[in-house]
Scaffold this motif. Sequence first.
Motif, PDB file in Angstrom:
ATOM      1  N   CYS A  63      -7.431  17.402  11.672  1.00 46.91           N
ATOM      2  CA  CYS A  63      -6.096  16.368  11.458  1.00 46.91           C
ATOM      3  C   CYS A  63      -6.613  15.059  11.095  1.00 46.91           C
ATOM      4  CB  CYS A  63      -5.978  16.230  13.324  1.00 46.91           C
ATOM      5  SG  CYS A  63      -4.347  15.183  13.322  1.00 46.91           S
ATOM      6  N   ILE A  64      -5.910  14.911   9.876  1.00 45.79           N
ATOM      7  CA  ILE A  64      -6.152  13.744   9.103  1.00 45.79           C
ATOM      8  C   ILE A  64      -5.190  12.659   9.476  1.00 45.79           C
ATOM      9  CG2 ILE A  64      -6.369  12.701   7.014  1.00 45.79           C
ATOM     10  CD1 ILE A  64      -7.031  15.408   5.840  1.00 45.79           C
ATOM     11  N   CYS A  65      -5.724  11.462  10.274  1.00 44.42           N
ATOM     12  CA  CYS A  65      -4.667  10.257  10.610  1.00 44.42           C
ATOM     13  C   CYS A  65      -4.870   9.208   9.665  1.00 44.42           C
ATOM     14  CB  CYS A  65      -5.258  10.008  12.068  1.00 44.42           C
ATOM     15  SG  CYS A  65      -4.964  11.398  13.327  1.00 44.42           S
ATOM     16  N   GLY A 124      -2.415   6.834   6.765  1.00 42.39           N
ATOM     17  CA  GLY A 124      -1.141   6.561   6.161  1.00 42.39           C
ATOM     18  C   GLY A 124      -0.841   5.082   6.576  1.00 42.39           C
ATOM     19  N   ASN A 158       3.122   7.306   1.818  1.00 38.88           N
ATOM     20  CA  ASN A 158       2.165   8.025   2.236  1.00 38.88           C
ATOM     21  C   ASN A 158       1.793   9.043   1.312  1.00 38.88           C
ATOM     22  OD1 ASN A 158       1.337   6.402   4.400  1.00 38.88           O
ATOM     23  ND2 ASN A 158       2.970   7.452   5.657  1.00 38.88           N
ATOM     24  N   LEU A 159       2.333   9.527   0.553  1.00 38.36           N
ATOM     25  CA  LEU A 159       1.879  10.804  -0.341  1.00 38.36           C
ATOM     26  C   LEU A 159       0.775  10.343  -1.200  1.00 38.36           C
ATOM     27  CD1 LEU A 159       2.650  13.746  -1.057  1.00 38.36           C
ATOM     28  CD2 LEU A 159       4.160  12.849  -2.708  1.00 38.36           C
ATOM     29  N   PHE A 162      -1.651   8.653  -0.561  1.00 39.01           N
ATOM     30  CA  PHE A 162      -2.921   8.630   0.282  1.00 39.01           C
ATOM     31  C   PHE A 162      -3.441  10.261   0.431  1.00 39.01           C
ATOM     32  CE2 PHE A 162      -1.049   4.800   2.171  1.00 39.01           C
ATOM     33  CZ  PHE A 162      -1.766   3.974   1.824  1.00 39.01           C
ATOM     34  N   LEU A 163      -2.430  10.849   0.655  1.00 35.00           N
ATOM     35  CA  LEU A 163      -2.584  12.400   0.994  1.00 35.00           C
ATOM     36  C   LEU A 163      -3.331  13.163  -0.258  1.00 35.00           C
ATOM     37  CD1 LEU A 163       0.254  13.070   3.360  1.00 35.00           C
ATOM     38  CD2 LEU A 163      -2.086  12.641   4.308  1.00 35.00           C
ATOM     39  N   LYS A 164      -2.632  12.745  -1.399  1.00 33.64           N
ATOM     40  CA  LYS A 164      -3.110  13.484  -2.725  1.00 33.64           C
ATOM     41  C   LYS A 164      -4.735  12.992  -2.811  1.00 33.64           C
ATOM     42  CE  LYS A 164       1.316  14.195  -5.172  1.00 33.64           C
ATOM     43  NZ  LYS A 164       2.155  13.833  -6.121  1.00 33.64           N
ATOM     44  N   LEU A 210      -7.052  12.243  -0.816  1.00 37.61           N
ATOM     45  CA  LEU A 210      -7.757  13.209   0.237  1.00 37.61           C
ATOM     46  C   LEU A 210      -8.011  14.527  -0.011  1.00 37.61           C
ATOM     47  CD1 LEU A 210      -6.129  11.757   3.743  1.00 37.61           C
ATOM     48  CD2 LEU A 210      -8.413  11.423   2.682  1.00 37.61           C
TER      49      LEU A 210
END
Length: 58
Positions: free
Chosen positions: A31-33, A35, A51-52, A54-56, A58
């Motif tokens: 689980c990546i918390c 954003g 938040n996209l 940030f996730l890209k 990662l």
Amino acid sequence: MDLNHGKVFAPNPTKTWDGHYEDCKDADIVCICAGANQKPGETRLDLVKKNLPFLKQL
């Protein structure tokens, strides 16, 4: 902290901790918390778009 508060409802003993990517190699769930927080008046779709990046990364 949200995960620690919720794990009391898990059916089995659950461990949560922070770590590094290599710590995830044998994990069943990751689980990546991460954003930005949602601002008043901001839609969930706006928040996803914000938040996209940030996730890209990662």
